[in-house]
Scaffold this motif. Sequence first.
Motif, mmCIF file in Angstrom:
data_model
loop_
_atom_site.group_PDB
_atom_site.id
_atom_site.type_symbol
_atom_site.label_atom_id
_atom_site.label_comp_id
_atom_site.label_asym_id
_atom_site.label_seq_id
_atom_site.Cartn_x
_atom_site.Cartn_y
_atom_site.Cartn_z
ATOM 1 N N GLY A 378 0.806 -1.218 0.000
ATOM 2 C CA GLY A 378 0.000 0.000 0.000
ATOM 3 C C GLY A 378 0.834 1.262 0.000
ATOM 4 N N ALA A 379 2.099 1.151 0.415
ATOM 5 C CA ALA A 379 2.985 2.322 0.412
ATOM 6 C C ALA A 379 3.207 2.854 -0.996
ATOM 7 C CB ALA A 379 4.327 1.965 1.050
ATOM 8 N N LEU A 380 2.989 2.008 -1.998
ATOM 9 C CA LEU A 380 3.183 2.455 -3.376
ATOM 10 C C LEU A 380 2.163 3.527 -3.774
ATOM 11 C CD1 LEU A 380 3.855 -0.992 -5.100
ATOM 12 C CD2 LEU A 380 5.530 0.751 -4.419
ATOM 13 N N VAL A 381 0.977 3.517 -3.142
ATOM 14 C CA VAL A 381 -0.057 4.502 -3.502
ATOM 15 C C VAL A 381 0.393 5.922 -3.169
ATOM 16 C CG1 VAL A 381 -2.426 5.255 -3.058
ATOM 17 C CG2 VAL A 381 -1.917 2.815 -3.331
ATOM 18 N N PRO A 382 0.746 6.239 -1.917
ATOM 19 C CA PRO A 382 1.198 7.614 -1.643
ATOM 20 C C PRO A 382 2.503 7.966 -2.348
ATOM 21 C CG PRO A 382 1.458 6.243 0.301
ATOM 22 C CD PRO A 382 0.656 5.446 -0.670
ATOM 23 N N LEU A 383 3.381 6.982 -2.567
ATOM 24 C CA LEU A 383 4.611 7.286 -3.291
ATOM 25 C C LEU A 383 4.302 7.706 -4.725
ATOM 26 C CD1 LEU A 383 7.087 4.506 -2.093
ATOM 27 C CD2 LEU A 383 7.156 6.952 -1.581
ATOM 28 N N ALA A 384 3.382 6.987 -5.375
ATOM 29 C CA ALA A 384 3.003 7.354 -6.737
ATOM 30 C C ALA A 384 2.328 8.718 -6.768
ATOM 31 C CB ALA A 384 2.076 6.287 -7.316
ATOM 32 N N LEU A 385 1.492 8.983 -5.777
ATOM 33 C CA LEU A 385 0.807 10.274 -5.729
ATOM 34 C C LEU A 385 1.784 11.410 -5.444
ATOM 35 C CD1 LEU A 385 -2.359 9.132 -3.762
ATOM 36 C CD2 LEU A 385 -2.276 9.855 -6.157
ATOM 37 N N ALA A 386 2.785 11.161 -4.595
ATOM 38 C CA ALA A 386 3.808 12.182 -4.335
ATOM 39 C C ALA A 386 4.605 12.476 -5.608
ATOM 40 C CB ALA A 386 4.736 11.719 -3.216
ATOM 41 N N LEU A 387 4.907 11.424 -6.360
ATOM 42 C CA LEU A 387 5.621 11.614 -7.619
ATOM 43 C C LEU A 387 4.772 12.418 -8.598
ATOM 44 C CD1 LEU A 387 8.154 10.916 -9.271
ATOM 45 C CD2 LEU A 387 6.959 8.848 -10.046
ATOM 46 N N TRP A 388 3.484 12.116 -8.649
ATOM 47 C CA TRP A 388 2.559 12.888 -9.483
ATOM 48 C C TRP A 388 2.596 14.365 -9.097
ATOM 49 C CZ3 TRP A 388 -3.488 12.604 -8.974
ATOM 50 C CH2 TRP A 388 -4.068 13.348 -9.992
ATOM 51 N N LEU A 389 2.552 14.637 -7.798
ATOM 52 C CA LEU A 389 2.567 16.014 -7.325
ATOM 53 C C LEU A 389 3.829 16.743 -7.756
ATOM 54 C CD1 LEU A 389 1.186 16.170 -3.662
ATOM 55 C CD2 LEU A 389 0.422 17.492 -5.628
ATOM 56 N N LEU A 390 4.975 16.077 -7.629
ATOM 57 C CA LEU A 390 6.240 16.747 -7.892
ATOM 58 C C LEU A 390 6.528 16.878 -9.389
ATOM 59 C CD1 LEU A 390 8.440 15.172 -5.071
ATOM 60 C CD2 LEU A 390 7.427 17.454 -5.141
ATOM 61 N N ARG A 391 6.116 15.891 -10.163
ATOM 62 C CA ARG A 391 6.391 15.942 -11.598
ATOM 63 C C ARG A 391 5.366 16.805 -12.341
ATOM 64 N NH1 ARG A 391 9.850 12.364 -13.960
ATOM 65 N NH2 ARG A 391 8.601 12.397 -15.878
ATOM 66 N N PRO A 403 -6.735 12.542 0.187
ATOM 67 C CA PRO A 403 -7.864 11.646 0.515
ATOM 68 C C PRO A 403 -7.681 10.235 -0.044
ATOM 69 C CG PRO A 403 -8.538 13.322 -1.062
ATOM 70 C CD PRO A 403 -7.209 13.737 -0.546
ATOM 71 N N LEU A 404 -7.051 10.092 -1.210
ATOM 72 C CA LEU A 404 -6.796 8.748 -1.736
ATOM 73 C C LEU A 404 -5.838 7.983 -0.832
ATOM 74 C CD1 LEU A 404 -6.494 9.455 -5.580
ATOM 75 C CD2 LEU A 404 -8.345 8.260 -4.384
ATOM 76 N N THR A 405 -4.871 8.686 -0.263
ATOM 77 C CA THR A 405 -3.921 8.030 0.645
ATOM 78 C C THR A 405 -4.603 7.635 1.947
ATOM 79 O OG1 THR A 405 -2.094 9.287 -0.325
ATOM 80 C CG2 THR A 405 -1.728 8.302 1.842
ATOM 81 N N LEU A 406 -5.401 8.533 2.508
ATOM 82 C CA LEU A 406 -6.140 8.195 3.733
ATOM 83 C C LEU A 406 -7.087 7.024 3.488
ATOM 84 C CD1 LEU A 406 -7.096 11.684 5.236
ATOM 85 C CD2 LEU A 406 -5.319 10.120 6.019
ATOM 86 N N PHE A 407 -7.733 7.025 2.337
ATOM 87 C CA PHE A 407 -8.637 5.944 1.968
ATOM 88 C C PHE A 407 -7.891 4.607 1.919
ATOM 89 C CE2 PHE A 407 -11.294 3.849 -1.452
ATOM 90 C CZ PHE A 407 -12.389 3.625 -0.634
ATOM 91 N N THR A 408 -6.710 4.613 1.331
ATOM 92 C CA THR A 408 -5.878 3.404 1.272
ATOM 93 C C THR A 408 -5.519 2.920 2.668
ATOM 94 O OG1 THR A 408 -4.949 4.119 -0.849
ATOM 95 C CG2 THR A 408 -3.727 2.445 0.375
#
Length: 527
Positions: A378-391, A403-408
């Motif tokens: 499940g750690a891959l979800v916030p990592l992917a979202l953080a990458l989305w934010l930065l890129r 909210p997607l991370t909290l949901f996960t």
Amino acid sequence: MSGMGAMRVSGAGVAICLAVVIILARVAALPLMPIDETRYLSIAWEMWQHQALLVPTLNGEPYSHKPPLLFWLIQLGWWLFGTSGWVARLVIPAVGLTAFWLVADIVRQLAPDARREAGWAPLVLLGTTLWFVYLPLSMFDILLSTCLLAAVDAWLRYLCTGRPRLVLLAGLGLGLGVLAKGPVVFVYWLPLALGTRFWWPDRDLHQARTWTALLAASLLGGLIGLAWALLAALAGGADFANAILWHQAVGRVSNAFDHARPWYWYLPVLLIALLPWSLSSLWRRPWAATPLQRFAVWGSLPPLVLLSLISGKQVHYLMPILPFLAIWISGRLVAHPPSRPWGNAALLMGLAGVLAVLPDLSARLFPAAPLSPWTRLGALVPLALALWLLRRPCRAALVLAWPLTLFTLLLLLSPALQRYYDLTPMARRLSALEARGIPVAYAGEYHNQFRFLGRLETDLAVIDDARALRDWVAAHPRGEVIEVRRAPTARQVEIAGYHQPYRGRALLMVPAARWPAFLAASADAGG
């Protein structure tokens, strides 16, 4: 998705659709949370059984802590769709969905050209931690917030059109707010309404007519609440009347009998409640004092000051100011597109670290419900979202990542939460005992946790005195005793006929015939 042209038009619709998915998934994956949710649904069930509308009851005793609107709505759901657990749990969240539409409509009424802000404000609200956490819960604060927003929306429509019936709608919204959680609704309403001339864009506002309408709406709201209170006071007796007419309101303001905390308590709590926005750089950008931004400040800052001065404090008391903060944040979000949101990305990566060790943390917190090692993925979800934010730091990523991370996190943790918070097994056992006519006593403070889950018909004997409990056991040799223990010994568990984890403790059911042996084991263990 960065353009989000459709979202500018139907941001509330997008927020509602996402909220529906979140609500359904969480209701399916997580149990009714004791002690609040289980208590409130049990009160509604007890009123349903007795066909009582005026006086809520808890285990047979009048319940004066909250007005009846939440219980009425749940009973309305049962009347329309049957008395299933799904109906009971979805009624209040379904009502709360209208808050997203109301937030968008409030923005449109005050600033017709602010279509982008109207689209983003509901999504900002959905992604705010405190709102996200309480969204699927059958509690009073989302309901209160929705009633307040309905009153504010009607007030803005009156200011735009001058139609008298909108004053009645504003008063009705306030009255429902009083019936939802008492006169505290005026803590949020009055500062905003009294400050109308400071945030309303038309400086030629007709002062006399506005003050008259404000007084009429406020009086109507108060009278609606008072009508129930007077009828309930007559039906519930002198003690109940004193509790609802005086003790619950004045006692919480001047010298709280419950949840008393220092004046500054909300300041650090608000930083957590507003995540991820409290870490955003939006707060440091230049602020244009538009009518919409002034309105949002008046809707959030004065109530926060008043709440800080009131003795009794709880984190969910902040809920009704979150829609106004969401409006303020959406204005900043539109005016200042995100660029490299390092604070938000760091927050996501921090939660990714938590998810990476979630099985180990769960083993410490919930040893009876180990999580699968695969949970770490499940750690891959916030990592992917953080990458989305930065890129690609677009608004959609900023709004949806948290909210997607909290949901996960909640879904991955749900097996442990089911094991430690689901009281259904004990409630079903009580239902079977009730069917056989076996009496049950609860040792300690009882919050009616089992009545709805077990669809129980009778009240439990609640005994918090050791001598009285011994007398009850002697008088009911076939009975059972329920007790909560922090760390029962193996011998105590062996003596008990049934036990289950319960909020970091253990819930035990002990046959009355074994109660002396249970007490002896407690004495041997130093308890």
